[in-house]
Design an enzyme around this catalytic site. Structure first.
Site, short mmCIF file in Angstrom:
data_model
loop_
_atom_site.label_atom_id
_atom_site.label_comp_id
_atom_site.label_asym_id
_atom_site.label_seq_id
_atom_site.Cartn_x
_atom_site.Cartn_y
_atom_site.Cartn_z
N LYS A 178 0.82 -1.21 0.00
CA LYS A 178 0.00 0.00 0.00
C LYS A 178 0.86 1.27 0.00
CE LYS A 178 -3.18 3.01 0.13
NZ LYS A 178 -4.03 3.32 1.27
N ILE A 179 1.93 1.26 0.77
CA ILE A 179 2.80 2.44 0.80
C ILE A 179 3.43 2.66 -0.57
CG2 ILE A 179 4.93 3.36 1.77
CD1 ILE A 179 4.06 1.93 4.42
#
Length: 320
Positions: A178-179
Site C-alpha cells: 500500500k505504501i
C-alpha cells in the site's frame, strides 16, 4: 456469507466512520451483514443506521463481535482504539479477528499483530486503494496479508467492500504494498501537474490536453479520475497533502531500511512538503497543480466544463 465456527453468519464490528470508513461500512450494511459501528464523533456513524447498521456508543460494545474492521488515520490512532483505555482489546473478551484497513507503518502493524496474538486474536492487514467515491462506485481495491486461513474466513466480507481483493502473503507485507502504491500516487500526480502546466503555458487548454492524454496509451483510470479536479480546480478533499506526506515518510523510511534508492520519489516528497507548507492542508492533494503553475509563472482559472471522471458507469452499476 462467510460463517463462524458455529455455522452462523459473523457479527461484524466497525471502528472509524470518516470519509472512507463510512463508505466501506455502508457497503457491508447494504450486503445484509450484521454490523455495529463506532466512531469518535457518533454523528458521523449515524447515517449508517438507514442501511441496517447499529451504532455503538463505545468501542467496548464491539468486543463481542466475531470480526472487527478498523479504518483510522494513523498508527497512533490504531493503537489507541485497540489498546488504549476502553479499547477493543483492553477487556477480557475480544473478537476473533481484527481486520485493519488503515495505512500505517509496517513496524506499527507488526507490533499490533503481536498484541493481538497475545490475546488470541487473529490480525489481518488490509489497506485499501481508493476514496469514498471509489468505494461507493464499487471500484475499491484491497491488499491483504496475514494468516491465510484467517483471510479465507473473511474474504467474503472483503468482497462486499471492494471490487478487487489481493492476498499477498503472511505477516504485514500488505503495508509495504500500500505504501508503494501511494508513492506512485504522488509521483504520477506531480508528473501530471507538470505536463498539464507545460501544455497550458504553451496555449493548450487543460481539458483538451487531458482528453488527449486519457484516450492515449498513457492514460489510466487514475488520470481520468483526477482530470475533473485539474480542469475545474475542484480541490474538494479526497486525500489531503498531510496524509500523502505521511505515506511518503513511510515509503522513504522503508526504502532506507531496504537500501533501495528512490531519487524520483525523494524529489516528489519535497514538492508534497511544499504543498503542506502552503497551508492548504484541508484541500485535496491535487493542489500540486496550483503549486506547479505558480512555479511556472502562470495563474490557473477553472475551465468550467463537464469532465468525465470514469467512475460514472461503475457508480450507476453500484446503485442498480
Amino acid at each position: 456469507m462467510t460463517e463462524t465456527t458455529t455455522g452462523a453468519a459473523p457479527r461484524v464490528g466497525w471502528i472509524g466512520a470518516g470519509r472512507m470508513g463510512a463508505a466501506m461500512a455502508e457497503r457491508l450494511a447494504k450486503a445484509g451483514v450484521d454490523l455495529a459501528v463506532w466512531n469518535r464523533t457518533a454523528a458521523k456513524a449515524a447515517p449508517l443506521k438507514k442501511f441496517g447498521a447499529t451504532v455503538s456508543e463505545t468501542i467496548a460494545g464491539l468486543r463481542d463481535r466475531d470480526v472487527v474492521f478498523t479504518m483510522v488515520s494513523t498508527s497512533e490512532d490504531l493503537e489507541r482504539v485497540l489498546l488504549g483505555e476502553g479499547g477493543l482489546l483492553a477487556g477480557e473478551r475480544c473478537p476473533a479477528v481484527v481486520v485493519d484497513c488503515s495505512t500505517v507503518s509496517t513496524d506499527a502493524s507488526e507490533a499490533l499483530r503481536r498484541q493481538c496474538a497475545e490475546r488470541g486474536v487473529d490480525f489481518l492487514a488490509a489497506p485499501v486503494s481508493g476514496n469514498g467515491k471509489v468505494v461507493r462506485a464499487g471500484a475499491l481495491s484491497i491488499v491483504v496479508s496475514g494468516p491465510e486461513e484467517t483471510y479465507a474466513k473473511v474474504a467474503h466480507l472483503l468482497g462486499h467492500i471492494g471490487a478487487s481483493v489481493t492476498y499477498v502473503g503472511e505477516g504485514d507485507i500488505a503495508r509495504l504494498v500500500k505504501i508503494a502504491h501511494n508513492l506512485m500516487l504522488g509521483v504520477v500526480t506531480q508528473t501530471m501537474a507538470e505536463i498539464t502546466v507545460l501544455a497550458e503555458k504553451g496555449g493548450v487548454s487543460r481539458n483538451a490536453f487531458l482528453s488527449f492524454l486519457n484516450d492515449s496509451v498513457m492514460g489510466s483510470v487514475f488520470t481520468r479520475y483526477k482530470s475533473p479536479a485539474f480542469v475545474n480546480l475542484d480541490y474538494t478533499p479526497t486525500f489531503t497533502p498531510i496524509l500523502l506526506r505521511k505515506d511518503f515518510d513511510l515509503g522513504l523510511a522503508a526504502a532506507r531500511k531496504l537500501d533501495v534508492p528512490m531519487p524520483v520519489t525523494a524529489a516528489t516528497a519535497q514538492l508534497v512538503q511544499a504543498s503542506v507548507g502552503s497551508g492548504r492542508v484541508e484541500e485535496d492533494f491535487a493542489i500540486l497543480l496550483d503549486l506547479q503553475a505558480a512555479a511556472s509563472g502562470i495563474t490557473l482559472k477553472p475551465e468550467d466544463v463537464s469532465v468525465d471522471d470514469g467512475l460514472g458507469a461503475a457508480d450507476e452499476a453500484a446503485r442498480s
